[in-house]
Design a protein around this motif. Sequence first.
Motif: not given
Length: 144
Positions: A71-80
């Motif tokens: 989930e952290q991986k997904f959200l990192s890409g989302v916020f970027l």
Amino acid sequence: MACQISYKDREVLANNMQFSSLVDFAIEVANLTVRDESEQLFADRMARMQENEFWPGRGIQIEEDFPDVEEQKFLSGVFLDVARAIFDRRIGNHEHSFWQSQCISQAYGTGQIFLYAVRQTERNWSPDSTDYREFGSVVNNRRP
């Protein structure tokens, strides 16, 4: 009132309106970029949190709110990608521009904090975001 998005000693500060807009943008981008069922669950979870768990002064503490590395991986890409979408004028109200630079900074900073969290367990991981993909294609196509 202010809130923060944090992981260990890193943080991004926002007032309540900025935080709410940032999360709304993240939900919008997440729903546009999901690739599979697990990512859809992550996007849906963020939407539920926005609706039920985020209140004035309550930000995000990654260790507690998003302990799952995937989930952290997904959200990192989302916020970027939120930062990039604002820059490209694809999300948000661009009739006025006073809000853009600060929101881009907050979105990018949040993506970097999620990236930092992931790299605590997967040191060389890079997010699947527009900027990282473009950078990779430029570097890989460069001639010696």
